[in-house]
Write a protein that holds these residues in place. Structure first.
Motif, PDB file in Angstrom:
ATOM      1  N   GLY A 123      21.592 -96.125  -8.704  1.00  0.00           N
ATOM      2  CA  GLY A 123      22.790 -96.842  -9.075  1.00  0.00           C
ATOM      3  C   GLY A 123      22.458 -97.508 -10.811  1.00  0.00           C
ATOM      4  O   GLY A 123      21.721 -96.879 -11.386  1.00  0.00           O
ATOM      5  N   CYS A 164      18.170-100.972  -0.021  1.00  0.00           N
ATOM      6  CA  CYS A 164      17.831-100.479   1.529  1.00  0.00           C
ATOM      7  C   CYS A 164      16.636-101.178   1.951  1.00  0.00           C
ATOM      8  O   CYS A 164      15.527-100.414   1.858  1.00  0.00           O
ATOM      9  CB  CYS A 164      17.830 -99.030   1.363  1.00  0.00           C
ATOM     10  SG  CYS A 164      18.010 -98.217   2.828  1.00  0.00           S
ATOM     11  N   ASN A 214      16.638-106.605  -4.235  1.00  0.00           N
ATOM     12  CA  ASN A 214      16.818-108.058  -3.689  1.00  0.00           C
ATOM     13  C   ASN A 214      18.157-108.278  -2.945  1.00  0.00           C
ATOM     14  O   ASN A 214      18.878-107.423  -2.629  1.00  0.00           O
ATOM     15  CB  ASN A 214      17.280-108.719  -5.167  1.00  0.00           C
ATOM     16  CG  ASN A 214      16.049-108.771  -5.991  1.00  0.00           C
ATOM     17  OD1 ASN A 214      14.890-109.018  -5.779  1.00  0.00           O
ATOM     18  ND2 ASN A 214      16.427-108.540  -7.535  1.00  0.00           N
TER      19      ASN A 214
HETATM   20  N1  LIG Z   1      14.121-106.699  -9.453  1.00  0.00           N
HETATM   21  C1  LIG Z   1      15.026-106.769 -10.304  1.00  0.00           C
HETATM   22  O1  LIG Z   1      14.918-107.196 -11.524  1.00  0.00           O
HETATM   23  C2  LIG Z   1      16.614-106.055  -9.971  1.00  0.00           C
HETATM   24  C3  LIG Z   1      17.412-105.549 -10.986  1.00  0.00           C
HETATM   25  C4  LIG Z   1      18.552-105.104 -10.859  1.00  0.00           C
HETATM   26  C5  LIG Z   1      18.898-104.737  -9.449  1.00  0.00           C
HETATM   27  N2  LIG Z   1      18.136-104.944  -8.624  1.00  0.00           N
HETATM   28  C6  LIG Z   1      18.259-104.545  -7.000  1.00  0.00           C
HETATM   29  O2  LIG Z   1      18.226-103.016  -7.071  1.00  0.00           O
HETATM   30  C7  LIG Z   1      19.136-102.905  -5.909  1.00  0.00           C
HETATM   31  C8  LIG Z   1      20.227-101.819  -6.608  1.00  0.00           C
HETATM   32  O3  LIG Z   1      21.036-102.180  -7.345  1.00  0.00           O
HETATM   33  P1  LIG Z   1      22.057-101.268  -8.142  1.00  0.00           P
HETATM   34  O4  LIG Z   1      23.134-102.006  -9.072  1.00  0.00           O
HETATM   35  O5  LIG Z   1      21.456-100.176  -8.807  1.00  0.00           O
HETATM   36  O6  LIG Z   1      22.747-100.915  -6.811  1.00  0.00           O
HETATM   37  P2  LIG Z   1      23.818 -99.491  -6.574  1.00  0.00           P
HETATM   38  O7  LIG Z   1      24.624 -99.968  -5.207  1.00  0.00           O
HETATM   39  O8  LIG Z   1      24.570 -99.168  -7.755  1.00  0.00           O
HETATM   40  O9  LIG Z   1      22.901 -98.313  -6.311  1.00  0.00           O
HETATM   41  C9  LIG Z   1      22.056 -98.304  -5.011  1.00  0.00           C
HETATM   42  C10 LIG Z   1      21.672 -96.784  -5.062  1.00  0.00           C
HETATM   43  O10 LIG Z   1      20.631 -96.724  -3.823  1.00  0.00           O
HETATM   44  C11 LIG Z   1      21.066 -95.580  -3.379  1.00  0.00           C
HETATM   45  N3  LIG Z   1      20.608 -95.688  -1.729  1.00  0.00           N
HETATM   46  C12 LIG Z   1      21.310 -96.248  -0.912  1.00  0.00           C
HETATM   47  N4  LIG Z   1      20.541 -95.818   0.528  1.00  0.00           N
HETATM   48  C13 LIG Z   1      19.400 -95.145  -0.053  1.00  0.00           C
HETATM   49  C14 LIG Z   1      18.452 -94.582   0.740  1.00  0.00           C
HETATM   50  N5  LIG Z   1      18.593 -94.705   2.041  1.00  0.00           N
HETATM   51  N6  LIG Z   1      17.572 -93.961   0.277  1.00  0.00           N
HETATM   52  C15 LIG Z   1      17.650 -93.834  -1.200  1.00  0.00           C
HETATM   53  N7  LIG Z   1      18.565 -94.331  -1.749  1.00  0.00           N
HETATM   54  C16 LIG Z   1      19.428 -94.944  -1.319  1.00  0.00           C
HETATM   55  C17 LIG Z   1      22.347 -95.317  -3.416  1.00  0.00           C
HETATM   56  O11 LIG Z   1      22.640 -93.943  -3.289  1.00  0.00           O
HETATM   57  C18 LIG Z   1      22.549 -95.686  -4.982  1.00  0.00           C
HETATM   58  O12 LIG Z   1      22.376 -94.566  -5.751  1.00  0.00           O
HETATM   59  C19 LIG Z   1      19.879-104.121  -5.284  1.00  0.00           C
HETATM   60  O13 LIG Z   1      19.142-104.525  -4.223  1.00  0.00           O
HETATM   61  C20 LIG Z   1      19.656-105.059  -6.679  1.00  0.00           C
HETATM   62  O14 LIG Z   1      19.234-106.378  -6.329  1.00  0.00           O
HETATM   63  C21 LIG Z   1      16.757-105.494  -8.950  1.00  0.00           C
END
Ligand SMILES: NC(=O)c1ccc[n+]([C@@H]2O[C@H](COP(=O)([O-])OP(=O)(O)OC[C@H]3O[C@@H](n4cnc5c(N)ncnc54)[C@H](O)[C@@H]3O)[C@@H](O)[C@H]2O)c1
Ligand SMILES: O=C(O)C[C@H](O)C(=O)O
Ligand SMILES: [Mg+2]
Length: 626
Positions: free
Chosen positions: A349, A440, A467
């Protein structure tokens, strides 16, 4: 009997006196008149804007009608759904009752929300004291005002909402934003954090309730970067929600329509950007928690013309790069070995792709920055999304993920195929790093962690970065118990270090963009750069990577403790200012114009940054007539 009638006489006298006093007070008050019970005569008020909302006598909260909101200059200062008195009561009661339900859920839940409420009330009453408390206890309260509790707060926002904070621009406000922006009482705004609520942490579409994340991020801007709290503005752009529960919820505070899409959506965001940059040309806008579909498009659309960045794409990328470089050093290897790392990323994502692009560029730079280096760096990554391993055989692969789709021949040689599971990929690739941005919870299952035991690294790194806590791909207990102590662990939400027995401790790092975004914002502000360049972001990441000493890194510490967040933010901001000067982007800040800025050496840049950070001290107040 005599006693009783005396008492009656006394109380009726008292009542009469009380009435007289109230009537006198009302007549003598210049700003407060009341409707009489007979008829519906209007109440004359001598205040507008926030003063009305902050006055318990006049405030109607979400019950202000649209015409009243316009008349009183409060349009945009409240969530867009106009509520009836009955709905307001129902919302309040639902919140009160929910507390009882939560109290039965377990000990930690009501505790964190109760702490958030107490802090929030202080925030409403006395900002200086609030930030003093937050800064002096940042380790304890960052997890309350920020991740993970802020996620729970967003989920329950309809119930928790009391006094509005920030601005709401909704699909209903199209054509009005340029004037609405003047409803905000501050003439100067340095930092805006804006969300459309479409992907709040790993909790999905929370619609208008996502304003909580913008407020939480700005709390860190004040506490860590010393941005003046009078000059921050949390913004919610409510273009509807696709969350079916919220669409049905009678107590929901946002627009109860499906999200706008396509051109209509872009027009709303364009209008918002134009409005805020017209009123505050020097403001910096941080985009937060927009679903991936829009995160990249909006970033490309605005980044060359506006002072803006996307925290989830760019902040997260920098934080991950710093951690990955730390993981190389933690193996006792030089950073220049980074391009040899095999990295499996779960999640493609906005965050995952942001990290992949930045890691690939960093590797290419280390390999000489040629086309060939850039191409060959691609083969260090395996990307697994909800459908499994992404390969060129995938139909309709997301264009942002396409550069990382593995070649079929390559992966067949590795015994893998399109859509292979994460466990299969980890088993075959034997990666140095397993990084999760999948939202996830529990994705790094026992099977996946067992497979990581065969990593070719001497010290494999596990980054469950999703998160809030419940969405973390694994807990530190799971990682350390299966893989032993010789790993590097870094999660997006905070966890406590793990006691491994015999005096050994499994160190839990927090890999969260909070270590970068406040410094990126502050550095951009103080440099006066017109844009946030790749070089400025890179400088921020390198500064964070270099912040950790050799000794710490060997102990498995690759990120600073949050107790040092103000210090690291100052350093990051200074690195950003320096880079902006070198790239000739710096136009200066206040009396420090671009010429003066260019004269500063490194130590003077740090001093300039520190001198411009707000501290929570009470100033002396003096009354002066307008
Ligand atoms: N630690 C940090 O600083 C930080 C920063 C940004 C985002 N995040 C976290 O990252 C997560 C994702 O954010 P995003 O904006 O990319 O979300 P998003 O919804 O755009 O992307 C999620 C991705 O995970 C994939 N996914 C879902 N289920 C899966 C599985 N079972 N196996 C493998 N891949 C799977 C989806 O296909 C998608 O590509 C959120 O939980 C967010 O809180 C953390
Ligand atoms: O908000 C956070 O804690 C980090 C990140 O921006 C996220 O979306 O998860
Ligand atoms: Mg975010």
């Amino acid at each position: 009997m005599a006693n009783f009638s005396n008492q009656m006489r006394l109380s009726s006298t008292l009542l009469r006196r009380l009435h007289q006093r109230v009537a006198a007070a009302v007549n003598s008050s210049s700003s407060r008149n009341f409707t009489t019970t007979e008829g519906h005569r209007p109440t004359i008020v001598h205040k507008r804007s926030l003063d009305i909302l902050h006055d318990p006598w006049f405030n109607k909260g979400t019950a202000f009608s649209f015409t009243e909101r316009d008349r009183l200059h409060i349009r945009g200062l409240l969530p867009p759904n106009v509520m009836s008195f009955e709905q307001q009561i129902a919302r309040f009661m639902a919140d009160l009752k929910r507390l009882e339900v939560q109290a039965r859920d377990g000990p930690s839940d009501p505790y964190v929300l109760a702490k958030w409420r107490i802090l929030n009330r202080l925030h409403d009453r006395n900002e200086t004291l609030y930030y003093k408390v937050l800064m002096e206890n940042i380790e304890e309260y960052a997890p309350i005002v920020y991740t993970p509790t802020v996620g729970l707060v967003c989920q329950k926002y309809s119930g928790l909402f009391r006094r509005p904070r920030g601005m709401y621009f909704s699909a209903e406000d199209r054509g009005e934003m340029m004037s609405m922006v003047y409803n905000w009482p501050a003439d100067q705004v340095d930092m805006i954090v804006v969300t459309d609520g479409s992907r709040i942490l790993g909790l999905g579409d929370l619609g208008v309730q996502g304003i909580g994340i913008a407020i939480g991020k700005l709390d860190l801007y004040v506490a860590a970067a010393g941005i003046n709290p009078q000059r921050v503005l949390p913004v919610m752009i409510d273009v509807g929600t696709d969350n079916e529960n919220l669409l049905k919820d009678p107590l929901y505070l946002g627009l109860q329509d499906h999200r706008l899409d396509g051109e209509e959506y872009i027009e709303v965001i364009d209008e918002f950007m134009e409005a805020v940059f017209t009123r505050w040309p020097h403001v910096i806008v941080q985009f937060e928690d927009f679903q991936s579909k829009w995160a990249f498009k909006l970033l490309q659309r605005y980044r060359n013309n506006y002072r803006m960045f996307n925290d989830d794409v760019q902040g997260t990328a920098g934080v991950a790069i710093a951690g990955l470089l730390g993981a190389v050093r933690a193996q006792g290897r030089p950073m220049i070995d980074f391009p040899k790392m095999k990295i499996v990323v779960a999640g493609a994502g906005s965050a995952g792709i942001g990290v992949l692009n930045a890691a690939r560029k960093t590797m290419a730079r280390m390999l000489g920055n040629t086309e060939i280096a850039f191409e060959s760096a691609r083969s260090q990554f395996w990307v697994v999304d909800a459908k499994g391993l992404i390969t060129e055989a995938r139909e309709n692969v997301d264009p942002d993920a396409r550069p990382f789709a593995r070649k079929i021949k390559e992966i067949e040689r590795q015994g893998l195929s399109e859509g292979a599971t994460l466990a299969e990929v980890v088993r075959e690739v034997k990666p140095d790093v397993l990084l999760g941005l999948s939202a996830c919870g529990g994705l790094f299952s026992k099977e996946v962690l067992e497979a990581l035991k065969h990593s070719t690294s001497t010290r494999p790194a596990i980054f469950p970065m999703s998160n809030p806590t419940r969405n973390a791909e694994c807990t530190p207990e799971e990682a350390f118990s299966i893989l032993g102590e010789n790993i590097i662990f870094a999660s997006g939400s905070p966890f406590k270090d793990v006691d491994l027995g015999n005096g050994h401790v499994g160190h839990c790092n927090q890999a969260n963009n909070m270590f970068l975004f406040p410094g990126i914002g502050l550095g951009t502000l103080l440099s006066g750069s017109r844009i946030v360049s790749d070089g400025m972001l890179q400088a921020a990441a390198e500064c964070l990577a270099a912040y950790i000493t050799e000794e710490e890194v060997l102990k498995g510490i690759i990120y600073p403790s949050i107790s040092r967040i103000r210090d690291i933010t100052k350093e990051v901001a200074a690195a950003v200012v320096k880079e902006a000067i070198e790239e000739d982007l710096a136009e200066g800040y206040r009396e420090m114009d671009s010429r003066e800025l260019r004269k500063l050496d490194e130590a003077q840049i740090s001093e300039f940054v520190e001198n411009n950070m707000w501290n929570p001290d009470y100033p002396t107040l003096v009354y002066k007539k307008d």
